[in-house]
Scaffold this active site. Structure first.
Site, PDB file in Angstrom:
ATOM      1  CG  ASP A 137      17.213  35.843   3.418  1.00  0.00           C
ATOM      2  OD1 ASP A 137      16.228  35.641   4.033  1.00  0.00           O
ATOM      3  OD2 ASP A 137      17.231  35.429   2.398  1.00  0.00           O
ATOM      4  CD  GLU A 171      10.968  33.165   4.233  1.00  0.00           C
ATOM      5  OE1 GLU A 171      10.598  33.996   3.277  1.00  0.00           O
ATOM      6  OE2 GLU A 171      12.311  32.598   3.979  1.00  0.00           O
ATOM      7  CD  GLU A 172      15.202  31.580   2.887  1.00  0.00           C
ATOM      8  OE1 GLU A 172      14.445  31.658   1.693  1.00  0.00           O
ATOM      9  OE2 GLU A 172      15.792  32.704   3.302  1.00  0.00           O
ATOM     10  CG  ASP A 200      12.558  37.754   5.019  1.00  0.00           C
ATOM     11  OD1 ASP A 200      13.527  37.902   4.979  1.00  0.00           O
ATOM     12  OD2 ASP A 200      11.772  37.036   4.367  1.00  0.00           O
TER      13      ASP A 200
END
Length: 438
Positions: A137, A171-172, A200
């Protein structure tokens, strides 16, 4: 996320793809005409994808153990990807934004050519969480998209659509980078997008095979790929709205993508279908320090990397469908093992004025354990033979392909046929479907 091939038919499942033809004609009329097939998607080397993951792991190790937004490891990751793309002939753009008091980066890479008013984009977030290197991830998606882009360069691909690739920052923290990119696109530029493909977490150690249930054409493209390799899929729900495709979907851009699962638990039915361990998370190291290079399932990563390329080639580089009508035959026709005679499947075309176009499109979908044994011909109503496939493709299963035929000398109306012959022993299969478009 914020958040070896068998020669037997035992594992073959029915395919859900458009396209096939078959039939027999007198040998005296067999006058082969050159046929230009749509570009064949490449096999993305797993070793290359894993080499990128190794580099991302090293970058994290040298920069405090992570590649998170605002940290040195993220900027080093962007620099690594950018250098690869620059050397491969892409036009790259580094877009900056600010989030949580730190500078963030998106990397955009455009491949020269294609219709600038029809953009197909593939992307993945490059940042990790602060607790680890983020190899699944989302090093997995980032590496697969990177290697597919490099494969575009190696192939010298001349796509129908304009190809664009993106690696997103932060993104996180809530899809910050991709949302910034989309929000800063003028309305006219958004309207040029034919689709956005998101990748993803595609190498989860206890993987499932999930396909985004969004744009139906993109979804079907991925399902076609998996059907072609005999792997069942399910609709993706765990990450819906939690990855960068949401930024595009929210402004009306068609989206799709792949996912192998995060913290959700694999059921017994899923374990029976895909292997792995029931009662265990798809990725036990999700958002944890153990998301390192040992947290990857090679088979899932290999399949999904190939699926990325399959989608780019088919959605972005396929021959445009002619503007005329399509005719399809979905009746299964068994292909007997050699030395049996060829089999045929017919379509009666009516209501088309004049001759067939020079870009007549033939979609072929054959389930078979060894496509290297197959000879496939399209027969025009007057018996003229157009060879589509002549024992190529080696030991791979199935023949799922689009062909462009210059049939401009043929009257369109009449009975068109597909003739399929198995030319060597020990393999079996069937015509699943076929389609001709004028």
């Amino acid at each position: 996320m914020s958040l070896s091939v068998s020669r037997r038919l035992a594992a073959v499942t029915a395919l859900a793809v458009a396209g096939l033809f078959a039939s027999a004609a007198p040998a005296a009329l067999a006058a082969p005409t050159a046929v230009a097939a749509a570009p064949t998607p490449p096999d993305i080397p797993l070793a290359n994808v894993k080499a990128h993951l190794s580099q991302l792991s090293t970058i994290a190790a040298n920069n405090g153990g992570n590649r998170a937004h605002g940290r040195a490891g993220y900027k080093a990751s962007i620099d690594y990807v950018k250098a690869k793309l620059d050397a491969a002939g892409f036009t790259t753009t580094l877009q900056t934004f600010t989030s949580s008091g730190a500078t963030g980066y998106n990397l955009i890479a455009d491949w020269p050519g294609g219709d600038p008013n029809s953009v197909l984009m593939a992307g993945a977030h490059l940042d990790s969480v602060t607790s680890g290197a983020g190899i699944n991830d989302n090093g997995s998606g980032s590496a697969a998209v990177l290697e597919t882009a490099l494969a575009v360069s190696r192939a010298g691909l001349q796509p129908t659509k304009h190809l664009r690739f993106g690696w997103w920052g932060a993104e996180e923290l809530g899809l910050v980078g991709s949302r910034y990119y989309v929000n800063n696109l003028p309305t006219a530029e958004r309207a040029k997008f034919a689709g956005y493909l998101n990748f993803d977490m595609i190498g989860s150690p206890n993987p499932g095979y999930f396909v985004y249930d969004d744009d139906p054409t993109i979804e079907q493209t991925f399902k076609n790929y998996y059907a072609g390799i005999g792997v069942p899929t399910e609709i993706e729900t765990e990450g819906d709205g939690r990855s960068d495709h949401a930024s595009f979907k929210n402004v009306g851009i068609p989206v799709g993508g792949l996912f192998t699962g995060a913290s959700n638990t694999k059921t017994s039915a899923q374990a029976q279908k895909w292997g792995g361990t029931a009662g265990q998370s798809f990725d036990r190291c999700y958002h944890s320090s153990c998301d390192n290079t040992s947290n990857i399932n090679d088979t899932a990563l290999d399949r999904n990397a190939d699926a990325v390329a399959y989608a780019i080639w088919n959605l972005g580089a396929s021959t445009p469908v002619p503007p005329g009508p399509s005719f399809e035959n979905t009746t299964d026709v068994t292909i007997p093992d050699s030395p049996a005679a060829a089999v045929t499947s017919s379509i009666t075309v009516s209501g088309v004025t004049g001759n067939a176009p020079a870009t007549t499109k033939v979609d072929v979908n054959i389930v078979h354990t060894y496509r290297g044994d197959l000879v496939v011909d399209l027969l025009a109503p007057d018996g003229t033979v157009y060879n589509l496939h002549n024992r190529s493709g080696g030991s791979a299963d199935n023949l799922v392909q689009s062909y462009t035929v210059n049939a401009s000398s043929e009257v369109a109306n009449g009975v068109w046929k597909l003739r399929v012959k198995d030319s060597a022993a020990q393999d079996v299969g069937y015509i699943n479907s076929w389609k001709i478009t004028f």
